[in-house]
Design a protein around this motif. Structure first.
Motif, mmCIF file in Angstrom:
data_model
loop_
_atom_site.group_PDB
_atom_site.id
_atom_site.type_symbol
_atom_site.label_atom_id
_atom_site.label_comp_id
_atom_site.label_asym_id
_atom_site.label_seq_id
_atom_site.Cartn_x
_atom_site.Cartn_y
_atom_site.Cartn_z
ATOM 1 N N GLN A 14 0.823 -1.214 0.000
ATOM 2 C CA GLN A 14 0.000 0.000 0.000
ATOM 3 C C GLN A 14 0.856 1.262 0.000
ATOM 4 N N ARG A 26 0.835 4.084 -2.786
ATOM 5 C CA ARG A 26 0.592 5.493 -2.429
ATOM 6 C C ARG A 26 1.696 6.385 -2.997
ATOM 7 N N LEU A 68 -5.982 3.545 -10.085
ATOM 8 C CA LEU A 68 -5.459 2.569 -9.126
ATOM 9 C C LEU A 68 -6.142 1.235 -9.418
ATOM 10 N N GLY A 111 -6.375 -2.276 -8.438
ATOM 11 C CA GLY A 111 -6.016 -3.188 -7.357
ATOM 12 C C GLY A 111 -6.996 -4.325 -7.257
ATOM 13 N N LYS A 142 -7.584 -0.746 -1.016
ATOM 14 C CA LYS A 142 -7.593 0.563 -1.695
ATOM 15 C C LYS A 142 -8.164 1.653 -0.793
ATOM 16 N N THR A 143 -9.151 1.302 0.051
ATOM 17 C CA THR A 143 -9.804 2.315 0.886
ATOM 18 C C THR A 143 -8.818 2.985 1.834
ATOM 19 N N TYR A 157 -6.972 5.539 -0.009
ATOM 20 C CA TYR A 157 -7.827 6.711 -0.222
ATOM 21 C C TYR A 157 -7.808 7.628 1.008
ATOM 22 N N ASP A 169 -14.415 5.687 -6.629
ATOM 23 C CA ASP A 169 -14.209 4.283 -6.290
ATOM 24 C C ASP A 169 -15.121 3.402 -7.145
ATOM 25 N N GLY A 217 -10.469 4.249 -8.964
ATOM 26 C CA GLY A 217 -10.096 2.975 -8.358
ATOM 27 C C GLY A 217 -11.005 1.849 -8.780
ATOM 28 N N LEU A 257 -2.032 -2.716 -7.740
ATOM 29 C CA LEU A 257 -1.909 -3.484 -6.494
ATOM 30 C C LEU A 257 -2.315 -4.917 -6.815
#
Length: 846
Positions: free
Chosen positions: A313, A317, A332, A334, A340-341, A344, A430, A466, A488
């Motif tokens: 992560q 980032r 992103l 992933g 992912k959250t 964020y 998202d 995302g 990811l």
């Protein structure tokens, strides 16, 4: 003697008096702005982006937004005066007006339609807007004095029956004046009244019943005497003791005034609710109501992360920030469960530290409900939540909170793109691939992802998209170098990707081993997971009990009276319902065609699966999540909360259960009927199927447990299943992009779909044929496909015809083509026989 005089300079004659005109955006589908004259005495009060009251037509008065102020009167008509100014500051910002103009142009609709969709109803006033007492009025002492006119309105509401409301027209008649809107605004600010547009919009705040000790007994001597009085009444004495344990009145008398929730006094097993009521009746305790927020904000929340980013992560980032240095948009990509959250949240914090605003878009209210709890712990009172399940007054509160700067971060669904941001630093979209971001009806038929990208562009913000299964168009932009790409590839923590197993339903049916709609493999796996105290999600993309019923003797199938579809059976309410227009009727006992009672349900939906599971697995707690069970405001939250707390063992749902939900104890996901998703007449069918299968599979095994996914299909050799099992997005993308290139679909071409609607089928067809001819003359035969009737050719009594237009992606070509399309539509609508035809343009349909 000398006389002296003070010379008085005469006031100059006002020869330079300026007459101002305002172009306003009416919340109506009008092609042009309408111009009104500003009363001279209000010249200094006119505000671009503010609301004004105007008369439009013979009788209609309504509020509109000032778009421009100038000194040029309209040539075609005599400008009427603006009746009244509502706002002394903009409720719509300049960046918003710029975005709304772009939306109207790009999505081929009017600015009025955009404003109508953007503004909460309580900001759109008309002669039929209504007022009603605010629930806080009368509960607590109002500190504001009321004017004579305000007192008259209050008296009129008070003398009516409980819950009485008045229209604006009635208020004007009561006061005998035309400029009464400022009186209403003043009463709203004093929390005496609130506004609503329809009876269904009435604000019902959450009211908590509280109690406090009557002032008579606060003194120590009086309290001792009270104890003696209650010595022979042990239940009432127990309640009083519990109150005093919670509220130490000697240490803090103010705490008694604040009171405690009434429910607390009867929450322990040995306490009696009737004893509480007796104490209230005898004047020992005082009961009062307090209005509380349905989304209480944690005022003590610290702005810090309560988790640690993993190495993967942290790397992602860092790559995102590096990409942002070169590009405004980053994808992103992933895998499901990659965390992912958390990334964020970290990026949101960084944007906020720079003083910027953040918009966090989600495709579904269900996701909003789950993520808001996590975000509240981090951002506290600076977080606003915006979606359609909120009452209109609550949406206005968020709107004003963004305007005032109270909310620095907003999490919401697609309508959140309309909020009055003016200092955006970061936009997060998202699950960017989701079709839920697309608005279908009414206009504007926008895609919130694209609007968010344009809004960020206008305000110089960065955008992070995302997804575990990006839209083909989005991934294409990363390949073309227009968007940045960060990947990811591993799940967060120790969790691995789930094992996916295909089960052949044809084989099970031939061997007669199917258990209702479940293969033996799925049933055995469910029993094993439930035995291990683990949870199950079952996905069926059809709600209701069964898609239709039919008579086994004559073949009769009930149809909707307004749409060309069969009625679906909903067992819970024992009704047949149309999923397009909402028409419903009681389930017949006998066939209306032949009188036979031999009626049978055909197919199955989520409701039938829920019923079957309750019989087949009686020990399991089964819950259903679909449109029918989530109509109430907090129903999403309750269903998700029950599943998180493991009060529910099996969650059956439609596509709502596929989208980003995170449950620690889910180890099995079942896809009941995969074939119905794949075989659909649309160029995006395979993309949607792949996304849906991967997304719902990603709900399994997210917290270290090995997850399993069982896909039931009648055709396990379908190419798409191999890509799902291997979780090979890149291979899927290469296959799909080749098909799109060969057949001329997005991202290589722009698509605009025109839908012609008319209550007369023949006129619908004739209007579509004429429109096609006009389009071919302007755009060429190769660019125009159709007309043809869609699969469902009649909805809400309108017969439909569709025309698909394919265009080059060049901006100049698109702009010129849209002008040609508008001209062609106008020619058709100018024909007398087609005056009642409706023609809707859908740019970039999904």
């Amino acid at each position: 003697m000398s006389l002296s005089f003070d010379f008085v300079q005469p006031e100059p004659v006002a020869t330079d008096r300026v007459t101002l005109f305002a172009d306003v955006i009416l919340p109506l589908p009008l092609p042009k702005l309408y111009t009104y004259r500003v009363p001279y005495e209000l010249n200094d009060h006119v505000v671009i982006g503010g609301r004004v009251i105007v008369q439009f037509g013979a009788k209609k008065t309504l509020s509109c937004i000032v778009a421009a102020v100038h000194e040029t009167p309209p040539k075609e008509y005599q400008a009427k005066y603006i009746l009244e100014f509502i706002d002394d500051a903009p409720v719509v910002t300049q960046p918003q007006l710029k975005l709304f103009r772009w939306m109207a142009d790009y999505y081929m609709c009017t600015l009025g339609e955009v404003i109508n969709a953007a503004l909460p109803a309580a900001l759109k006033l008309s002669s039929e807007s209504r007022i009603q007492f605010h629930p806080a009025f009368g509960v607590e002492e109002n500190p504001y004095p009321l004017s004579e006119q305000e007192e008259r309105i209050v008296e009129a509401l008070r003398t009516g029956e409980e819950g009485k409301s008045m229209t604006f027209t009635e208020v004007g008649e009561l006061l005998g004046i035309s400029s009464f809107h400022r009186v209403i605004k003043s009463l709203m600010q004093k929390e005496v009244i609130f506004l609503f547009e329809h009876l269904s919009d009435k604000y019902s705040p959450k009211v908590v019943k509280k109690v406090r000790l009557a002032h008579t007994f606060v003194a120590e001597a009086a309290l001792e005497e009270l104890f003696q009085r209650l010595a022979t009444k042990p239940k009432q004495l127990d309640v009083l003791m519990r109150f005093l344990q919670k509220v130490p009145i000697y240490q803090n008398e103010h705490a008694n005034h604040q009171g405690i929730e009434k429910a607390y006094l009867s929450s322990a097993p040995h306490l009696s609710a009737s004893a509480v009521n007796t104490l209230i009746k005898n004047g020992i305790l005082e009961q009062f109501d307090v209005i509380v927020s349905r989304f209480p904000l944690d005022h003590t929340a610290e702005t810090r992360l309560n988790f640690t980013l993993s190495e993967a992560q942290n790397t992602a980032r860092g790559e995102i920030l590096q990409q942002f240095a070169e590009k405004d948009i980053v994808l992103l990509h992933g895998v499901t469960g990659a965390g992912k959250t958390e990334i964020y949240i970290d990026l949101i914090q960084q944007a906020m530290q720079g003083g910027g605003q953040v918009l966090y878009l989600l495709p579904e209210i269900a996701l909003t409900a789950q993520i808001v709890t996590r975000l509240m712990r981090v951002f506290g009172t600076r977080l606003g939540v915006y979606h359609s399940k909120f009452s209109d007054n609550e949406r206005v509160e968020v709107w004003n909170g963004v305007l005032s700067g109270r909310f620095q971060v907003v999490v919401g669904v697609r309508s959140a793109v309309f909020l009055p941001f003016d200092n955006l630093a970061l936009v997060i979209v998202d699950e960017e691939h989701e079709s839920s971001y697309k608005q279908y009806d009414p206009a504007p038929r926008y895609n919130a992802r694209e609007v968010a990208l344009m809004m960020a562009n206008f305000q110089g913000a960065k955008t992070l998209l995302g997804s575990a299964t990006p839209a083909v168009e989005t991934y294409y932009q990363t390949r073309a170098g227009r968007y940045g790409l960060v990947e990811l590839t591993k799940r967060y923590g120790e969790a691995g990707l789930p094992e996916i197993e295909l089960v052949d339903t044809r084989k099970s049916r031939e061997q007669k081993t199917m258990l209702n709609h479940f293969t033996p493999e799925l049933m055995q796996e469910m029993e094993r997971k439930l035995g291990a105290q683990e949870q199950v999600i079952l996905f069926q993309n059809r709600r209701g009990y069964s898609p239709f019923i039919n008579c086994l003797d004559c073949g009769w199938i009930p149809k909707c009276k307004s749409c060309a579809v069969s009625l679906s059976y909903h067992k819970h309410v024992h009704e047949l319902r149309c999923h397009y227009c909402g028409y419903h009727e009681r389930m017949p006992v006998e066939c209306p065609a032949c009188g036979s009672r031999n009626l049978k349900t055909v197919g199955f939906g989520t409701e039938k699966l829920e019923d079957d599971l309750k019989i087949m697995l009686p020990e399991a707690q089964v819950q259903r999540m679909d449109l029918d069970t989530t109509r109430a405001k907090n129903s999403y939250q309750q269903i998700i909360s029950d599943f998180e707390q493991q009060k529910t063992n099996i969650l059956v749902g439609t596509q709502m259960v596929t989208k980003g939900l995170d449950f620690a104890n889910v180890s099995l996901v079942g896809i009941i009927n995969a074939d119905s998703i794949i075989h659909y007449p649309d160029f995006r069918a395979h993309e949607r199927a792949y996304q849906m299968f991967v997304q719902v599979s990603g709900r399994a095994g997210r917290k270290g447990k090995k997850g399993k996914v069982i896909i039931q299909t009648g055709d396990p050799l379908q190419v798409i299943f191999d890509k799902v099992i291997r979780n090979d997005y890149l291979e899927f993308y290469e296959y799909e992009i080749t098909q799109r290139r060969e057949h001329g679909y997005p991202p290589f071409m722009r698509v605009i779909r025109l839908t012609v609607k008319h209550v007369d089928q023949l006129l619908s067809e004739q209007a579509a044929i004429l429109l096609t001819q006009e389009l071919v003359d302007r755009l060429g035969r190769e660019a125009v496909l159709g007309p043809e009737a869609p699969y469902i050719f009649r909805i809400r009594n309108f017969y439909l015809q569709e025309i698909t237009i394919k265009l080059s992606r060049e901006h100049t070509v698109l702009k010129s083509a849209k002008s040609d399309i508008r001209d062609a539509i106008n020619i058709v609508k100018d024909q007398k026989e087609f005056k009642q035809a409706r023609i809707a343009a859908d740019v970039d349909p999904m």
